[in-house]
Design a protein around this motif. Structure first.
Motif, PDB file in Angstrom:
ATOM      1  N   UNK A   1       0.940  -1.249   0.149  1.00 51.80           N
ATOM      2  CA  UNK A   1       0.028  -0.039  -0.035  1.00 51.80           C
ATOM      3  C   UNK A   1       0.813   1.027   0.109  1.00 51.80           C
ATOM      4  N   UNK A   2       1.840   1.314   0.671  1.00 50.63           N
ATOM      5  CA  UNK A   2       2.724   2.357   0.921  1.00 50.63           C
ATOM      6  C   UNK A   2       3.487   2.607  -0.445  1.00 50.63           C
ATOM      7  N   UNK A   3       3.925   1.526  -1.160  1.00 48.97           N
ATOM      8  CA  UNK A   3       4.813   1.602  -2.405  1.00 48.97           C
ATOM      9  C   UNK A   3       3.697   2.114  -3.529  1.00 48.97           C
ATOM     10  N   UNK A   4       2.660   1.604  -3.456  1.00 50.51           N
ATOM     11  CA  UNK A   4       1.602   1.892  -4.679  1.00 50.51           C
ATOM     12  C   UNK A   4       1.044   3.202  -4.510  1.00 50.51           C
ATOM     13  N   UNK A   5       0.905   3.931  -3.247  1.00 47.01           N
ATOM     14  CA  UNK A   5       0.212   4.959  -3.192  1.00 47.01           C
ATOM     15  C   UNK A   5       0.448   6.059  -4.059  1.00 47.01           C
ATOM     16  N   UNK A   6       1.468   6.277  -4.576  1.00 39.69           N
ATOM     17  CA  UNK A   6       2.133   7.383  -5.414  1.00 39.69           C
ATOM     18  C   UNK A   6       1.713   7.186  -6.653  1.00 39.69           C
ATOM     19  N   UNK A   7       1.180   6.083  -7.357  1.00 36.18           N
ATOM     20  CA  UNK A   7       1.263   5.930  -8.709  1.00 36.18           C
ATOM     21  C   UNK A   7      -0.339   6.943  -9.253  1.00 36.18           C
ATOM     22  N   UNK A   8      -1.559   6.482  -8.789  1.00 37.55           N
ATOM     23  CA  UNK A   8      -2.676   7.235  -9.107  1.00 37.55           C
ATOM     24  C   UNK A   8      -2.339   8.574  -9.002  1.00 37.55           C
ATOM     25  N   UNK A   9      -1.908   9.398  -7.804  1.00 35.27           N
ATOM     26  CA  UNK A   9      -2.086  10.806  -7.899  1.00 35.27           C
ATOM     27  C   UNK A   9      -0.841  11.305  -8.835  1.00 35.27           C
ATOM     28  N   UNK A  10       0.268  10.443  -8.762  1.00 30.81           N
ATOM     29  CA  UNK A  10       1.276  10.756  -9.431  1.00 30.81           C
ATOM     30  C   UNK A  10       1.132  11.057 -11.016  1.00 30.81           C
ATOM     31  N   UNK A  11       0.346   9.809 -11.442  1.00 28.79           N
ATOM     32  CA  UNK A  11      -0.079  10.034 -12.956  1.00 28.79           C
ATOM     33  C   UNK A  11      -0.894  11.172 -13.062  1.00 28.79           C
ATOM     34  N   UNK A  12      -1.756  11.124 -12.257  1.00 29.45           N
ATOM     35  CA  UNK A  12      -2.847  12.305 -12.560  1.00 29.45           C
ATOM     36  C   UNK A  12      -2.150  13.705 -12.561  1.00 29.45           C
ATOM     37  N   UNK A  13      -1.247  13.888 -11.504  1.00 27.35           N
ATOM     38  CA  UNK A  13      -0.400  15.014 -11.514  1.00 27.35           C
ATOM     39  C   UNK A  13       0.523  15.454 -12.708  1.00 27.35           C
ATOM     40  N   UNK A  14       1.117  14.202 -13.188  1.00 28.50           N
ATOM     41  CA  UNK A  14       1.916  14.314 -14.345  1.00 28.50           C
ATOM     42  C   UNK A  14       1.328  14.561 -15.604  1.00 28.50           C
TER      43      UNK A  14
END
Length: 274
Positions: free
Chosen positions: A142-155
């Motif tokens: 959960x900690x390592x996957x957390x950034x992919x969804x908001x990260x892609x949206x921001x990117x």
């Protein structure tokens, strides 16, 4: 305080925007639709693939259960349900910090690094021997996957205007449905490896899918671009045109706002209160 690297990039963006102002009358040759297609072909396939693996890895525990994980780990009562639930504890907590780091670290470094991390966790989940090991693995997943969804949206918002970003985000996140469509078939095929190397079939589901995630992550280091002003596949005019348009969307009077992308803790607090 702005770092030296941030200041250098900000100066570069301002230079490109000045180039646009100087060349504005000579940029009529840029076809907006053609340029957007060019960006889509370079950006969207890799982003969609990243999110596909993210959803595939977080959901394969159900397939592992069918292949005998629950019996091998002697899970009873609500233990399986807790293994599912703890994933979202850390997933929720680490979403915001991940995007704050993305403000400081290049997307082509941070996003693939997240993928390497959760692929490693997924692979190691294949060798857990008891309930507590499974629980800890899910917490780290959960900690390592957390950034992919908001990260892609921001990117995506770094490249596309607001009215364009919505459609691209929808395309990218549709990968979740694609993952759900074939994850069961893939797990069924991998489950046939039951007994290979002394491992049960459910363990191979975690190991193989985790290793595949790491391989794709290493590839994305070379195929993921950072920002429009540094993208090698864009011409000088195209970079200036994209940056000018992105800057104008933050302005009420049609003037470029050079500081629109500056980070302020007030924005973080506003988001937390929303």
């Amino acid at each position: 305080m702005r770092t030296e690297k941030q200041s250098k990039r900000r100066n570069g963006i301002q230079t490109v925007c000045r180039d646009f102002n100087h060349l504005e009358g000579n940029l009529d040759h840029i076809d907006e639709r053609k340029l957007l297609r060019k960006m889509d072909l370079r950006l969207m396939p890799m982003l969609t693939l990243l999110y596909l693996f993210s959803f595939l890895d977080r959901g394969n525990i159900g397939n592992a259960r069918i292949e005998g994980m629950e019996e091998d780990l002697h899970l009873g009562g609500t233990q399986y349900n807790w293994a599912l639930t703890v994933f979202f504890f850390t997933y929720t907590v680490f979403e915001l910090p991940s995007n704050l780091i993305l403000q400081k670290v290049r997307p082509s470094i941070w996003i693939p690094s997240l993928m390497v991390a959760w692929g490693t966790v997924m692979t190691l989940m294949g060798i857990v021997t008891n309930y507590h090991g499974l629980l800890i693995a899910r917490i780290f997943l959960g900690a390592t996957e957390a950034g992919i969804y908001p990260g892609v949206a921001y990117y995506i918002t770094m490249w596309y205007s607001r009215h364009e970003a919505q459609f691209r985000q929808a395309l990218c996140f549709s990968a979740a449905s694609i993952a759900g469509a074939f994850s069961g078939l893939l797990a069924f095929a991998i489950g046939k490896m039951n007994g290979v190397g002394g491992y049960s079939g459910w363990r191979w589901i975690f190991i193989i899918e985790g290793l595949a995630t790491v391989v794709v992550a290493v590839m994305s280091y070379f195929f993921l671009y950072d920002y429009p002003d540094t993208a090698s596949f864009l011409t000088r005019d195209e970079r200036a045109w994209i940056l000018r348009r992105l800057s104008l969307q933050f302005s009420n009077n049609g003037n470029v706002v050079p500081e629109a992308g500056d980070f302020k803790w007030k924005y973080v607090w506003d988001a937390a209160k929303d």
